[in-house]
Design a protein around this motif. Structure first.
Motif, PDB file in Angstrom:
ATOM      1  N   VAL A  26      -7.678  -1.058   0.951  1.00 48.78           N
ATOM      2  CA  VAL A  26      -6.891  -0.744   2.140  1.00 48.78           C
ATOM      3  C   VAL A  26      -6.990  -1.868   3.171  1.00 48.78           C
ATOM      4  N   ALA A  27      -8.205  -2.350   3.404  1.00 45.29           N
ATOM      5  CA  ALA A  27      -8.413  -3.401   4.401  1.00 45.29           C
ATOM      6  C   ALA A  27      -7.670  -4.669   4.017  1.00 45.29           C
ATOM      7  N   PHE A  28      -7.795  -5.087   2.766  1.00 41.09           N
ATOM      8  CA  PHE A  28      -7.163  -6.336   2.336  1.00 41.09           C
ATOM      9  C   PHE A  28      -5.642  -6.230   2.396  1.00 41.09           C
ATOM     10  N   LEU A  29      -5.077  -5.156   1.847  1.00 39.25           N
ATOM     11  CA  LEU A  29      -3.626  -5.019   1.840  1.00 39.25           C
ATOM     12  C   LEU A  29      -3.072  -4.859   3.253  1.00 39.25           C
ATOM     13  N   GLY A  30      -3.809  -4.157   4.108  1.00 37.54           N
ATOM     14  CA  GLY A  30      -3.367  -4.026   5.485  1.00 37.54           C
ATOM     15  C   GLY A  30      -3.333  -5.355   6.209  1.00 37.54           C
ATOM     16  N   CYS A  31      -4.282  -6.223   5.890  1.00 39.30           N
ATOM     17  CA  CYS A  31      -4.368  -7.532   6.534  1.00 39.30           C
ATOM     18  C   CYS A  31      -3.255  -8.459   6.060  1.00 39.30           C
ATOM     19  N   VAL A  32      -3.141  -8.677   4.755  1.00 42.09           N
ATOM     20  CA  VAL A  32      -2.127  -9.610   4.252  1.00 42.09           C
ATOM     21  C   VAL A  32      -0.732  -9.051   4.444  1.00 42.09           C
ATOM     22  N   GLY A  33      -0.622  -7.716   4.484  1.00 42.69           N
ATOM     23  CA  GLY A  33       0.686  -7.113   4.640  1.00 42.69           C
ATOM     24  C   GLY A  33       1.288  -7.317   6.019  1.00 42.69           C
ATOM     25  N   CYS A  34       0.460  -7.552   7.019  1.00 43.38           N
ATOM     26  CA  CYS A  34       1.008  -7.743   8.370  1.00 43.38           C
ATOM     27  C   CYS A  34       0.933  -9.198   8.819  1.00 43.38           C
ATOM     28  N   GLY A  35       0.672 -10.099   7.883  1.00 49.31           N
ATOM     29  CA  GLY A  35       0.747 -11.512   8.205  1.00 49.31           C
ATOM     30  C   GLY A  35      -0.503 -12.119   8.793  1.00 49.31           C
ATOM     31  N   ARG A  36      -1.613 -11.435   8.742  1.00 51.30           N
ATOM     32  CA  ARG A  36      -2.873 -12.024   9.158  1.00 51.30           C
ATOM     33  C   ARG A  36      -3.555 -12.651   7.937  1.00 51.30           C
ATOM     34  N   ILE A  37      -4.510 -13.530   8.176  1.00 49.97           N
ATOM     35  CA  ILE A  37      -5.152 -14.271   7.085  1.00 49.97           C
ATOM     36  C   ILE A  37      -6.452 -13.563   6.710  1.00 49.97           C
ATOM     37  N   ALA A  38      -6.488 -13.011   5.519  1.00 47.80           N
ATOM     38  CA  ALA A  38      -7.655 -12.266   5.049  1.00 47.80           C
ATOM     39  C   ALA A  38      -8.752 -13.225   4.601  1.00 47.80           C
ATOM     40  N   VAL A  39      -9.984 -12.886   4.969  1.00 44.34           N
ATOM     41  CA  VAL A  39     -11.151 -13.661   4.539  1.00 44.34           C
ATOM     42  C   VAL A  39     -12.135 -12.685   3.895  1.00 44.34           C
ATOM     43  N   PRO A  40     -12.005 -12.442   2.583  1.00 46.29           N
ATOM     44  CA  PRO A  40     -12.921 -11.514   1.913  1.00 46.29           C
ATOM     45  C   PRO A  40     -14.322 -12.108   1.834  1.00 46.29           C
ATOM     46  N   LEU A  76      -4.716  -7.083  -6.897  1.00 42.40           N
ATOM     47  CA  LEU A  76      -3.318  -7.448  -6.642  1.00 42.40           C
ATOM     48  C   LEU A  76      -2.441  -7.340  -7.893  1.00 42.40           C
ATOM     49  N   GLN A  77      -2.974  -7.668  -9.070  1.00 40.39           N
ATOM     50  CA  GLN A  77      -2.157  -7.590 -10.276  1.00 40.39           C
ATOM     51  C   GLN A  77      -1.666  -6.167 -10.562  1.00 40.39           C
ATOM     52  N   PRO A  78      -2.480  -5.127 -10.416  1.00 36.12           N
ATOM     53  CA  PRO A  78      -1.962  -3.772 -10.648  1.00 36.12           C
ATOM     54  C   PRO A  78      -0.811  -3.388  -9.718  1.00 36.12           C
ATOM     55  N   ILE A  79      -0.903  -3.712  -8.433  1.00 36.09           N
ATOM     56  CA  ILE A  79       0.192  -3.348  -7.542  1.00 36.09           C
ATOM     57  C   ILE A  79       1.411  -4.220  -7.822  1.00 36.09           C
ATOM     58  N   TYR A  80       1.188  -5.454  -8.271  1.00 38.39           N
ATOM     59  CA  TYR A  80       2.310  -6.325  -8.628  1.00 38.39           C
ATOM     60  C   TYR A  80       3.068  -5.757  -9.833  1.00 38.39           C
ATOM     61  N   ALA A  81       2.344  -5.385 -10.880  1.00 37.76           N
ATOM     62  CA  ALA A  81       2.973  -4.905 -12.113  1.00 37.76           C
ATOM     63  C   ALA A  81       3.220  -3.403 -12.103  1.00 37.76           C
ATOM     64  N   GLY A  82       2.647  -2.697 -11.129  1.00 35.28           N
ATOM     65  CA  GLY A  82       2.911  -1.274 -11.002  1.00 35.28           C
ATOM     66  C   GLY A  82       2.177  -0.407 -11.994  1.00 35.28           C
ATOM     67  N   PHE A  83       0.910  -0.711 -12.271  1.00 35.22           N
ATOM     68  CA  PHE A  83       0.141   0.147 -13.172  1.00 35.22           C
ATOM     69  C   PHE A  83      -1.167   0.582 -12.507  1.00 35.22           C
ATOM     70  N   PRO A  84      -1.724   1.723 -12.895  1.00 35.25           N
ATOM     71  CA  PRO A  84      -2.956   2.219 -12.274  1.00 35.25           C
ATOM     72  C   PRO A  84      -4.176   1.433 -12.721  1.00 35.25           C
ATOM     73  N   VAL A  85      -5.147   1.356 -11.828  1.00 36.85           N
ATOM     74  CA  VAL A  85      -6.383   0.646 -12.135  1.00 36.85           C
ATOM     75  C   VAL A  85      -7.576   1.478 -11.675  1.00 36.85           C
ATOM     76  N   LEU A  86      -8.600   1.495 -12.489  1.00 37.42           N
ATOM     77  CA  LEU A  86      -9.865   2.144 -12.158  1.00 37.42           C
ATOM     78  C   LEU A  86     -10.866   1.059 -11.778  1.00 37.42           C
ATOM     79  N   LEU A  87     -11.361   1.118 -10.547  1.00 36.18           N
ATOM     80  CA  LEU A  87     -12.311   0.132 -10.047  1.00 36.18           C
ATOM     81  C   LEU A  87     -13.714   0.718 -10.064  1.00 36.18           C
ATOM     82  N   MET A  88     -14.698  -0.154 -10.209  1.00 37.23           N
ATOM     83  CA  MET A  88     -16.095   0.272 -10.136  1.00 37.23           C
ATOM     84  C   MET A  88     -16.926  -0.860  -9.546  1.00 37.23           C
ATOM     85  N   SER A  89     -18.095  -0.519  -9.019  1.00 38.58           N
ATOM     86  CA  SER A  89     -18.943  -1.522  -8.400  1.00 38.58           C
ATOM     87  C   SER A  89     -19.558  -2.435  -9.452  1.00 38.58           C
ATOM     88  N   PRO A  90     -19.635  -3.743  -9.177  1.00 41.20           N
ATOM     89  CA  PRO A  90     -20.318  -4.642 -10.117  1.00 41.20           C
ATOM     90  C   PRO A  90     -21.784  -4.272 -10.300  1.00 41.20           C
TER      91      PRO A  90
END
Length: 594
Positions: A88-102, A231-245
């Protein structure tokens, strides 16, 4: 469970997108009910998810706060633990034209190293704000940076902030700080155009469609986990399951279970991840495992070892894994992510090449069974509208067909440079061919060769060890060391060169199993006096290392240091930081002299 081959689905992505803001807004409108992102809280069963509709509400809420609190061009730290809050944080940042620094929250790293890295990135980026969560908010608060706790800020009536933003393709979308495998982290500036170009090629090369299903444990703070996993899942439109490294590192079988239970078709990681699975997962752990839907098992971020692929395939073919799913690829932060990738229809390209010729910067193919050879795994062909050259790093001229050189890249995915670092930008991104003046090219710092258009990686330029005029690749020496004695930990070895008496000498640092199963995560400092850490500086182990390296590589080891578990410095993606290990070794030796 049967598997259906992935077929191209042009409708899954829209090539007319010019910015990430357009991509995000369009995707959430197309499929509001799609459960796009989910996250395994415990690494096992406890899962939270975000539909596109819920994602849109939260992203717009974050974007609205940023639009009110910051200005165009401002940098914004994204420092949340892995999970949906980060998305949410990353997409909200790049989506409104601010520069994200993860950036990794310091709390997730070893205390001093994590704080130092965070401070270094903070000083470089000079952020105007931070997006964080309540447990990770302290660093931003202490430095008086305005911040938003995204886990506690979600307005159901948030306006559609993304649609009103002035975002252009050539604007920086993010600063991707390099993992620091050979140098201090540098901020790679990636534009919206860079990211969308690379995402399009990943989608095409991996065969992603709206029917794909991703499983990603990689850290979301840099290229493979962020661009490939989020970013690739939202680009291609498929679901992704994330987990902590961390959940993967604690129990690698969790990764495979997640693929099995989620029906994952695309997943992967660095070579070491596959090695960990092959070495640590037992048949008892695999009860009920079904990997038959796994179509794309990408492997990259470090040299791909043919033996690792063999061991993984042998271990998990009984559970439906297919060897042809392996997808070796090559990339780096400065190239956004993907630089080259395999042809899925042709399988893996493996060459057995002369080890003696490699020592002289040449490659000579041998028959597959020749024991004098070294197996190299091909990392595929260049992206279609990109150029890869292999260049002599000294003469700056393309090498002959049988020679090894530095890999240079030119194309739309190549970043514009490093943040606020013009000299480093010119040195890395401004390479010009000596004979023709052609350029500029990105100098990757990686060594390799091209054979019939296929790229083979042999090592890192700065990591190369030259002994008596012969080239030695540290990963080859490390593999020999790890196999020479049962007390040496897997992937727990670093080999590097130092100058002694006017000549380069070989040093090997190896992690060994500690007596009496000493506590986990001891000190960050190497204690060369064995009693302080309970590490037995065994003459037997040292002799085994010296003997094996001499027999296999004809090289004399000048110094062997046995250290505790987790002492070898690595990047967040698991690459060994050999130059940092070298500096640490020299610093510890200097302390002893004083």
């Amino acid at each position: 469970m049967t598997s259906n081959p992935i077929q191209p689905d042009i409708a899954a992505a829209d090539p007319s997108w010019q910015t990430l803001a357009e991509l995000i807004a369009d995707r959430v409108q197309q499929a509001p009910d799609l459960e796009l992102y989910s996250f395994l809280i415990d690494g096992e069963r406890q899962r939270v998810l975000l539909s596109c509709a819920a994602l849109a509400r939260r992203v717009n809420s974050v974007a609205a706060w940023l639009l009110a609190s910051t200005r165009p061009g401002d940098r914004v730290l994204i420092q949340t633990p892995p999970g949906l809050d980060f998305v949410v944080a990353f997409l909200g940042c790049v989506g409104c034209g601010r520069i994200a620094v993860p950036v990794f929250p310091p709390q997730m790293q070893r205390k001093q190293r994590g704080t130092d890295r965070w401070q270094s990135i903070f000083d470089s980026a000079e952020p105007a704000a931070a997006l964080t969560t309540q447990p990770a908010a302290n660093p931003a608060h202490e430095l008086a940076v305005p911040y938003l706790e995204v886990d506690r800020h979600a307005s159901p009536d948030a306006p559609d902030a993304l649609l009103g933003c002035d975002v252009r393709p050539d604007m920086p979308a993010m600063i991707q700080y390099t993992s620091g495998s050979t140098t201090a982290p540098r901020g790679v500036v990636l534009t919206h155009r860079n990211l969308l170009h690379n995402l399009a090629h990943i989608c095409r090369r991996f065969g992603h469609t709206s029917a794909s299903r991703g499983v990603i444990w990689l850290p979301p703070y840099h290229d493979m986990g962020l661009i490939g996993g989020i970013l690739q899942p939202i680009y291609a439109g498929f679901p992704v399951l994330l987990m902590s490294p961390l959940h993967f590192l604690q129990q690698p079988v969790r990764w495979l279970r997640a693929i099995s239970e989620f029906g994952g078709t695309t997943s992967g990681g660095p070579n070491f991840a596959y090695e960990m699975c092959a070495q640590q997962i037992t048949p008892e752990d695999c009860a009920g495992l079904d990997l038959s839907r796994w179509e794309v098992a990408f492997v990259g971020a470090e040299p791909v070892a043919a033996k690792t692929l063999d061991r993984f395939a042998a271990a998990f073919e009984p559970y439906g894994f297919r060897r042809q799913a392996f997808y070796p690829c090559y990339g780096l932060a400065e190239g956004t992510l993907l630089v080259s990738g395999a042809n899925k229809l042709r399988g893996i390209a493996i060459q057995n090449v002369s080890a003696d010729e490699l020592e002289s910067n040449r490659f000579k193919p041998l028959s597959p069974g020749d024991a004098a050879g070294r197996q190299l795994v091909g990392c595929g062909h260049s992206l279609d509208d990109q150029q890869i050259l292999v260049v002599d790093p000294d003469t700056l001229r393309p090498v002959k067909n049988d020679q090894i050189g530095e890999i240079w890249v030119r194309g739309p995915s190549v970043a514009s440079g490093y943040w606020n670092s013009p000299q480093a930008t010119q040195a890395t991104f401004g390479a010009i061919l000596a004979a023709t003046g052609e350029g500029p090219f990105l100098r990757t710092g990686d060594l390799g060769y091209l054979c019939e258009g296929q790229l083979f990686i042999t090592g890192r330029l700065k990591d190369l060890i030259i002994l008596a005029g012969r080239n030695h690749y540290p990963q080859d020496i490390e593999q020999t060391v790890q196999q020479c004695h049962s007390a040496i930990r897997r992937d727990g070895c670093a080999a590097f060169g130092i100058e002694m008496d006017g000549e380069e000498q070989l040093v090997v640092v190896a992690e060994v199993r500690r007596r009496a199963d000493l506590r986990q995560g001891a000190t960050d400092d190497w204690r060369l006096d064995s009693e302080a850490e309970g590490i037995e500086q065994s003459p037997e182990i040292v002799a085994a290392i010296r003997s094996a390296v001499f027999q296999q590589h004809g090289a004399r080891v000048a110094s062997v240091q046995l250290v505790s578990a987790a002492s070898i410095l690595k990047t967040p993606s698991g690459k060994k930081r050999r130059q940092a290990c070298r500096a640490k070794y020299l610093a510890e030796c200097a302390k002893q002299v004083v």
